[in-house]
Scaffold this motif. Structure first.
Motif, PDB file in Angstrom:
ATOM      1  N   GLN A 156      52.481   4.058  86.628  1.00 37.72           N
ATOM      2  CA  GLN A 156      51.360   3.280  86.748  1.00 37.72           C
ATOM      3  C   GLN A 156      49.961   3.992  86.441  1.00 37.72           C
ATOM      4  O   GLN A 156      49.970   5.276  86.580  1.00 37.72           O
ATOM      5  CB  GLN A 156      51.316   3.189  88.237  1.00 37.72           C
ATOM      6  N   VAL A 177      55.067   4.420 104.458  1.00 37.02           N
ATOM      7  CA  VAL A 177      55.593   3.371 103.607  1.00 37.02           C
ATOM      8  C   VAL A 177      57.054   2.782 103.872  1.00 37.02           C
ATOM      9  O   VAL A 177      58.012   3.675 104.075  1.00 37.02           O
ATOM     10  CB  VAL A 177      55.733   3.509 102.136  1.00 37.02           C
ATOM     11  N   ILE A 208      52.451   0.851 105.552  1.00 36.20           N
ATOM     12  CA  ILE A 208      52.568  -0.220 104.723  1.00 36.20           C
ATOM     13  C   ILE A 208      54.138  -0.663 104.735  1.00 36.20           C
ATOM     14  O   ILE A 208      55.026   0.177 104.464  1.00 36.20           O
ATOM     15  CB  ILE A 208      52.267   0.098 103.108  1.00 36.20           C
ATOM     16  N   GLN A 255      56.425  -4.822 101.478  1.00 35.64           N
ATOM     17  CA  GLN A 255      56.123  -4.872 100.034  1.00 35.64           C
ATOM     18  C   GLN A 255      57.006  -4.422  98.781  1.00 35.64           C
ATOM     19  O   GLN A 255      56.606  -4.336  97.666  1.00 35.64           O
ATOM     20  CB  GLN A 255      54.540  -4.306  99.868  1.00 35.64           C
ATOM     21  N   ASN A 260      56.208  -1.889  95.578  1.00 36.00           N
ATOM     22  CA  ASN A 260      54.811  -2.133  95.520  1.00 36.00           C
ATOM     23  C   ASN A 260      54.000  -1.359  96.668  1.00 36.00           C
ATOM     24  O   ASN A 260      52.922  -0.840  96.627  1.00 36.00           O
ATOM     25  CB  ASN A 260      53.982  -3.603  95.687  1.00 36.00           C
ATOM     26  N   GLY A 261      54.681  -1.291  97.819  1.00 40.17           N
ATOM     27  CA  GLY A 261      54.063  -0.356  98.815  1.00 40.17           C
ATOM     28  C   GLY A 261      53.712   1.030  98.602  1.00 40.17           C
ATOM     29  O   GLY A 261      52.928   1.332  99.101  1.00 40.17           O
ATOM     30  N   THR A 293      50.495   0.875  96.502  1.00 42.94           N
ATOM     31  CA  THR A 293      49.427   0.361  97.574  1.00 42.94           C
ATOM     32  C   THR A 293      49.130   1.812  97.974  1.00 42.94           C
ATOM     33  O   THR A 293      47.899   1.870  98.364  1.00 42.94           O
ATOM     34  CB  THR A 293      49.807  -0.436  98.340  1.00 42.94           C
ATOM     35  N   ALA A 294      50.081   2.398  98.594  1.00 40.70           N
ATOM     36  CA  ALA A 294      49.730   3.778  99.204  1.00 40.70           C
ATOM     37  C   ALA A 294      49.026   4.805  98.415  1.00 40.70           C
ATOM     38  O   ALA A 294      48.157   5.441  98.788  1.00 40.70           O
ATOM     39  CB  ALA A 294      50.979   4.206  99.871  1.00 40.70           C
ATOM     40  N   GLN A 324      47.121   4.167  95.872  1.00 38.43           N
ATOM     41  CA  GLN A 324      45.872   3.725  95.430  1.00 38.43           C
ATOM     42  C   GLN A 324      45.037   3.945  96.667  1.00 38.43           C
ATOM     43  O   GLN A 324      43.989   4.518  96.451  1.00 38.43           O
ATOM     44  CB  GLN A 324      45.902   2.106  95.211  1.00 38.43           C
ATOM     45  N   LEU A 325      45.579   3.775  97.680  1.00 37.29           N
ATOM     46  CA  LEU A 325      44.542   4.144  98.972  1.00 37.29           C
ATOM     47  C   LEU A 325      44.297   5.523  99.226  1.00 37.29           C
ATOM     48  O   LEU A 325      43.076   5.799  99.378  1.00 37.29           O
ATOM     49  CB  LEU A 325      45.727   3.746 100.202  1.00 37.29           C
TER      50      LEU A 325
END
Ligand code: DQA
Length: 141
Positions: free
Chosen positions: A37, A98, A123, A126, A129-130, A133-134, A136-137
């Motif tokens: 990613q 997560v 999170i 998801q 994707n969780g 997201t984690a 990214q955060l």
């Protein structure tokens, strides 16, 4: 950033174990996908999975002075482990919890997490994707 990504008991069986709940990809597939990613580029991601509570704690402690952030899916230990909770608060690594599945829409015992309030956030539901997201955060923070 140096980011730890910990997975607890039974997550080594991802892809085989209850695929209708946890998906059909293996932990290795999810790891490769996360490493690919864009948000992961330029960061150092350290993956660790163990079925043993003490091993997860040892890993966390060993990296506590050098890690900038941590993502953890503690599996079933989420709901029981005060020792893991103490390790997260003791190591003071900014952490996101997560879960692949929506733990709030399953059995009642999964609604309780010993670690949520020592983590930045939780999170759940998801799928893989969780983890993204984690990540990214934590990178944005
Ligand atoms: C899990 C949810 C937990 O309740 C369960 O024990 C797991 C996986 C998840 O990713 O959805 O092992 O953490």
């Amino acid at each position: 950033m140096k980011i730890l990504i910990l997975n607890g008991p039974n997550l080594n069986l991802l892809g085989e174990r209850e695929p209708e709940v946890y998906g059909s990809e293996s932990l290795h597939d999810v790891t490769r996908w996360l490493l690919d990613q864009p948000v992961a580029q330029g960061h150092r991601l350290f993956f660790y999975q163990s079925n043993h509570e003490g091993d997860l704690i040892d890993f966390m402690q060993a990296h506590r002075r050098t890690a900038d952030a941590m993502i953890i899916n503690p599996g079933g230990l989420t709901h029981t482990s005060i020792a893991l909770r103490d390790a997260i608060s003791g190591c003071q690594i900014p952490t996101v919890e997560v879960h692949l599945s929506d733990v709030h829409a399953r059995e009642d015992f999964r609604k309780t997490s010993m670690i949520t309030d020592v983590c930045r956030t939780q999170i759940a539901g998801q799928g893989k994707n969780g983890y993204l997201t984690a990540l990214q955060l934590l990178v944005d923070h």
